[in-house]
Design an enzyme around this catalytic site. Structure first.
Site, PDB file in Angstrom:
ATOM      1  N   CYS A   1       8.945   9.965  -0.746  1.00 17.95           N
ATOM      2  CA  CYS A   1       9.509   9.591  -2.039  1.00 17.95           C
ATOM      3  C   CYS A   1      10.698  10.497  -2.335  1.00 17.95           C
ATOM      4  O   CYS A   1      10.677  11.690  -2.008  1.00 17.95           O
ATOM      5  CB  CYS A   1       8.446   9.717  -3.131  1.00 17.95           C
ATOM      6  SG  CYS A   1       9.035   9.394  -4.812  1.00 17.95           S
TER       7      CYS A   1
ATOM      8  N   TRP B   1       0.310  -8.165  13.455  1.00 20.11           N
ATOM      9  CA  TRP B   1       1.604  -7.585  13.124  1.00 20.11           C
ATOM     10  C   TRP B   1       2.548  -7.449  14.314  1.00 20.11           C
ATOM     11  O   TRP B   1       3.656  -6.922  14.160  1.00 20.11           O
ATOM     12  CB  TRP B   1       1.425  -6.232  12.434  1.00 20.11           C
ATOM     13  CG  TRP B   1       0.275  -5.413  12.914  1.00 20.11           C
ATOM     14  CD1 TRP B   1      -0.999  -5.399  12.399  1.00 20.11           C
ATOM     15  CD2 TRP B   1       0.257  -4.466  13.996  1.00 20.11           C
ATOM     16  NE1 TRP B   1      -1.793  -4.511  13.091  1.00 20.11           N
ATOM     17  CE2 TRP B   1      -1.051  -3.917  14.069  1.00 20.11           C
ATOM     18  CE3 TRP B   1       1.228  -4.020  14.893  1.00 20.11           C
ATOM     19  CZ2 TRP B   1      -1.412  -2.967  15.009  1.00 20.11           C
ATOM     20  CZ3 TRP B   1       0.870  -3.063  15.838  1.00 20.11           C
ATOM     21  CH2 TRP B   1      -0.440  -2.542  15.878  1.00 20.11           C
TER      22      TRP B   1
ATOM     23  N   ASN C   1      -6.265   6.109   3.036  1.00 26.17           N
ATOM     24  CA  ASN C   1      -6.145   5.248   4.213  1.00 26.17           C
ATOM     25  C   ASN C   1      -4.739   5.375   4.781  1.00 26.17           C
ATOM     26  O   ASN C   1      -3.752   5.068   4.107  1.00 26.17           O
ATOM     27  CB  ASN C   1      -6.410   3.784   3.841  1.00 26.17           C
ATOM     28  CG  ASN C   1      -6.350   2.873   5.043  1.00 26.17           C
ATOM     29  OD1 ASN C   1      -7.156   3.000   5.965  1.00 26.17           O
ATOM     30  ND2 ASN C   1      -5.384   1.975   5.049  1.00 26.17           N
ATOM     31  N   GLU C   2      -4.648   5.890   6.008  1.00 27.64           N
ATOM     32  CA  GLU C   2      -3.383   5.934   6.740  1.00 27.64           C
ATOM     33  C   GLU C   2      -2.233   6.493   5.887  1.00 27.64           C
ATOM     34  O   GLU C   2      -1.226   5.826   5.635  1.00 27.64           O
ATOM     35  CB  GLU C   2      -3.022   4.542   7.269  1.00 27.64           C
ATOM     36  CG  GLU C   2      -4.024   4.016   8.281  1.00 27.64           C
ATOM     37  CD  GLU C   2      -3.642   2.660   8.848  1.00 27.64           C
ATOM     38  OE1 GLU C   2      -4.094   2.345   9.962  1.00 27.64           O
ATOM     39  OE2 GLU C   2      -2.889   1.926   8.174  1.00 27.64           O
TER      40      GLU C   2
ATOM     41  N   ARG D   1       0.844  -1.188   0.000  1.00 32.49           N
ATOM     42  CA  ARG D   1       0.000   0.000   0.000  1.00 32.49           C
ATOM     43  C   ARG D   1       0.885   1.246   0.000  1.00 32.49           C
ATOM     44  O   ARG D   1       2.077   1.182   0.270  1.00 32.49           O
ATOM     45  CB  ARG D   1      -0.889   0.032   1.244  1.00 32.49           C
ATOM     46  CG  ARG D   1      -1.849  -1.108   1.382  1.00 32.49           C
ATOM     47  CD  ARG D   1      -2.689  -0.942   2.640  1.00 32.49           C
ATOM     48  NE  ARG D   1      -1.912  -1.043   3.869  1.00 32.49           N
ATOM     49  CZ  ARG D   1      -2.332  -0.640   5.070  1.00 32.49           C
ATOM     50  NH1 ARG D   1      -3.515  -0.084   5.202  1.00 32.49           N
ATOM     51  NH2 ARG D   1      -1.580  -0.776   6.132  1.00 32.49           N
TER      52      ARG D   1
ATOM     53  N   GLU E   1     -10.594   3.056  13.337  1.00 25.66           N
ATOM     54  CA  GLU E   1     -10.257   1.633  13.350  1.00 25.66           C
ATOM     55  C   GLU E   1      -9.877   1.208  14.757  1.00 25.66           C
ATOM     56  O   GLU E   1      -9.317   1.987  15.533  1.00 25.66           O
ATOM     57  CB  GLU E   1      -9.079   1.310  12.422  1.00 25.66           C
ATOM     58  CG  GLU E   1      -9.368   1.379  10.942  1.00 25.66           C
ATOM     59  CD  GLU E   1      -8.174   0.937  10.106  1.00 25.66           C
ATOM     60  OE1 GLU E   1      -7.303   0.210  10.649  1.00 25.66           O
ATOM     61  OE2 GLU E   1      -8.091   1.324   8.937  1.00 25.66           O
TER      62      GLU E   1
END
Length: 667
Positions: free
Chosen positions: A157, A317, A151-152, A113, A309
């Site tokens: 980069c 994890w 999402n999150e 992701r 969430e």
């Protein structure tokens, strides 16, 4: 003004019906089970891009049409997601520039992701396109109540596009004046003076990585890039669906984005809450999580937030994923509501059959039915939440604030010197928060740029870096009657990480606190000093500022080493207020005792008069009082008068018992 976007607590979470596209009978079963679990909301479409746009420019909304209609028919609201967090394979294959480049200079391949370049014009265009299609198609759908953006958000980069964008950001930040940048980065050191903007690249382990001001700017740039990407995402939603609020899910105290700045772009702040209950340190974990809840609540002037969430049981994890004990996840949910959440949401509704998260907790297990402990607990909690509508929209009015500032955290992480091992900014702030949490006092967690004047007491631990105007805000606050506590290594550098000249703490703060810090000693692991305060000795570790009292009163002195007898805690009257300086890294015993003395001195009253044994956390929200026991033992509570037990719907008074890992809610 409307207090909340909803008139009930949202109970639901991530729902991925597209994973079950070939077994539509499961969709029907999900509707039945959602009703049993008192689920009233589903977050849909987070990872649906490859189904919604299987080929470039070819859209298929059939499955989403059907599931939104089915949810609405069953009385379940929808939080509709934009899918930018996980792009389809065709997009990465055709436009490889959308994939991130790591510090190594190597471009990532397609996968996982958030493997996208935030700067890429192509990716921004494709995101706007799919979001425009979603908004146009569902702008009038009666089920859609909120947008969940991506999402999150996370990551960075280092591609050529981002390098050029970083240079453009620096030009704006430093007024297109390279000499200003050279001065504020102190580039004369090691002969690093720049003569052209093109000589600047992002900090990398194989390149420039020792200029802390540069790394601070990179942190700010990456954070601003996320905000810019978010604004690009929501532009069509704002235009087409102006009445549908937008949010995105933050991740605890993730330091890759300045959440305090990002929050100003949201209609509602939300975050993903995954406490490590399985580690066995429940009371300490409860304090940490309470601090985080209050951080996100404080980002929007004390208004409610969303817990977007959480897990119903275990995660997948941790190194070892142990089940939390029964009822603890319900207690965790109630803690969120007590601290200002208007939602309890889970990842996820139904366990995935395959993929990376197939063993992550969910409401519906692989067995597919309701006859599980987890399902029963979720259902019971859902029924309880339906009784708590009175708290919806209720905001806190705190008289105490702790300063936790994202940029200060970056600066603390980057500087080289003193104790390079034990910094622990978050832990230090939580330590000073804990006494007020234990005493049932509401605390705001704020940046150093917020207004201090509405608080009776402000605590700013380890305030190493001072942004422009912070000195003046502290001075004015104390002079006008405020009470301010700070600690060691505070007021050393400005927002460019340049040390203040003239001694520490910076400029007028030496007068505000009535001290001058001559040196700082750092203690290796296992080496400790001690401080006497109120005739009691406290352990000192890691950091000791060696200070002179210039007008302030010493409240405690060091006991060891060559600075034995020198002040370690000072109090200074300044104008109509008082400033305290704690010159050492203290253990928890000291901060609890010291803050309890300050609470008594300032007559800061708890929100209720209920008396409870240590370990019971009391939190009041509106007229509702939450009593929470995170300990392993039963606790006694003495009620000051009669209350209604909201969940049991009975009147109670006198002494009551609260079980371990349990809660009682009163009105």
């Amino acid at each position: 003004m409307k207090k909340s976007f909803f008139d009930h607590i949202i109970h639901g979470g991530d729902y991925n019906p597209d994973q079950w596209i070939n077994t539509p009978e499961i969709w029907d079963e999900d509707m039945r089970l959602m009703k049993l679990a008192h689920i009233n909301s589903a977050t849909v479409g987070i990872f649906s891009w490859s189904m919604l746009e299987p080929e470039e420019g070819v859209y298929n909304f059939e499955f989403l049409d059907k599931i939104l209609d089915e949810l609405h028919e069953n009385g379940i609201d929808v939080i509709l997601s934009t899918p930018s967090g996980a792009r389809p394979a065709w997009l990465a294959q055709k436009y490889p520039e959308v994939l991130r480049v790591e510090e190594t200079g190597i471009r990532n391949e397609y996968g996982v992701r958030h493997n996208h370049c935030l700067t890429s014009p192509v990716y921004r265009e494709k995101v706007r396109n799919i979001n425009t299609k979603l908004a146009e198609r569902y702008k009038d759908h009666p089920a859609v109540k909120m947008w969940h953006i991506s999402n999150e958000y996370c990551g960075e980069c280092h591609c050529d596009l981002c390098q050029e964008a970083f240079r453009d950001w620096l030009k704006e930040y430093y007024h297109n004046d390279l000499e200003e940048l050279n001065f504020k980065w102190w580039n004369g050191f090691w002969a690093h003076r720049m003569t052209d903007w093109s000589q600047i690249n992002s900090p990398k382990f194989r390149g420039e990585n020792h200029v802390s001001a540069m790394k601070l700017c990179w942190n700010r740039f990456v954070s601003d890039s996320h905000i810019s990407f978010f604004e690009n995402e929501i532009a069509p939603l704002r235009e087409i669906t102006p009445n549908i609020p937008v949010t995105t899910n933050f991740m605890k105290m993730y330091d890759g984005i300045d959440y305090q700045k990002f929050a100003k772009h949201l209609d509602l702040v939300s975050w993903d809450n995954y406490p490590a209950w399985d580690k066995g340190y429940n009371e300490a974990e409860a304090c940490d999580i309470a601090f985080v809840h209050d951080t996100f609540r404080s980002m929007n002037d004390g208004k409610p937030f969303f817990m977007m969430e959480s897990t119903t049981s275990l995660v997948n994890w941790h190194d070892v994923n142990k089940l939390p004990r029964p009822r603890l996840q319900s207690l965790s949910a109630i803690q969120a509501v007590a601290h200002g959440a208007d939602s309890v949401q889970y990842f996820q509704w139904r366990k995935s059959r395959g993929g990376h998260e197939k063993y992550h907790g969910a409401v519906v297990d692989h067995c597919g039915h309701e006859h599980t402990r987890v399902f029963r607990e979720v259902s019971d909690l859902g029924a309880q939440l339906e009784k708590l509508s009175d708290v919806i929209g209720e905001k806190s009015n705190s008289k105490v604030a702790v300063v936790y500032d994202w940029e200060n955290g970056w600066a603390i992480k980057h500087f080289c010197g003193y104790n390079n091992i034990n910094r622990k900014y978050f832990e230090e702030c939580v330590k000073w928060y804990k006494p007020f949490w234990q005493n049932g006092l509401s605390v705001d967690i704020i940046s150093m740029e917020e207004d201090f004047s509405k608080y009776d007491l402000v605590i700013a631990p380890f305030l190493y870096m001072l942004k422009n105007g912070t000195i003046e805000r502290i001075e004015s606050y104390v002079k006008n009657g405020g009470n301010f506590i700070t600690t060691y290594l505070s007021g050393l550098v400005d927002e460019n990480d340049l040390c203040y000249l003239g001694g520490f703490p910076a400029n007028e703060l030496k007068d505000v606190f009535g001290i001058w810090c001559e040196e700082t000693d750092s203690l290796p692991e296992g080496i400790k000093n001690a401080v006497i305060y109120n005739s009691k000795e406290y352990s000192v570790e890691h950091v000791c500022d060696i200070i002179h009292a210039n007008g302030s009163t010493s409240l405690g002195e060091y006991q060891k080493d060559f600075y034995a007898g020198m002040p370690a805690i000072t109090e200074n009257k300044y104008g109509n207020g008082t400033a305290y300086y704690v010159a050492f890294r203290n253990d928890e015993d000291f901060s609890i005792d010291f803050c309890n003395d300050i609470i008594s001195k300032l007559n800061i009253s708890p929100d209720t008069s209920i008396d409870a044994e240590n370990g019971v956390i009391i939190r009041k929200r509106g007229d509702v009082i939450f009593l929470m026991n995170f300990s392993d033992n039963e606790k006694r509570i003495n009620l000051d008068h009669s209350y209604t037990d909201i969940l049991a719907d009975v009147s109670i008074n006198g002494q009551i018992i609260i079980k371990p890992c349990s809660y009682i809610i009163l009105k």
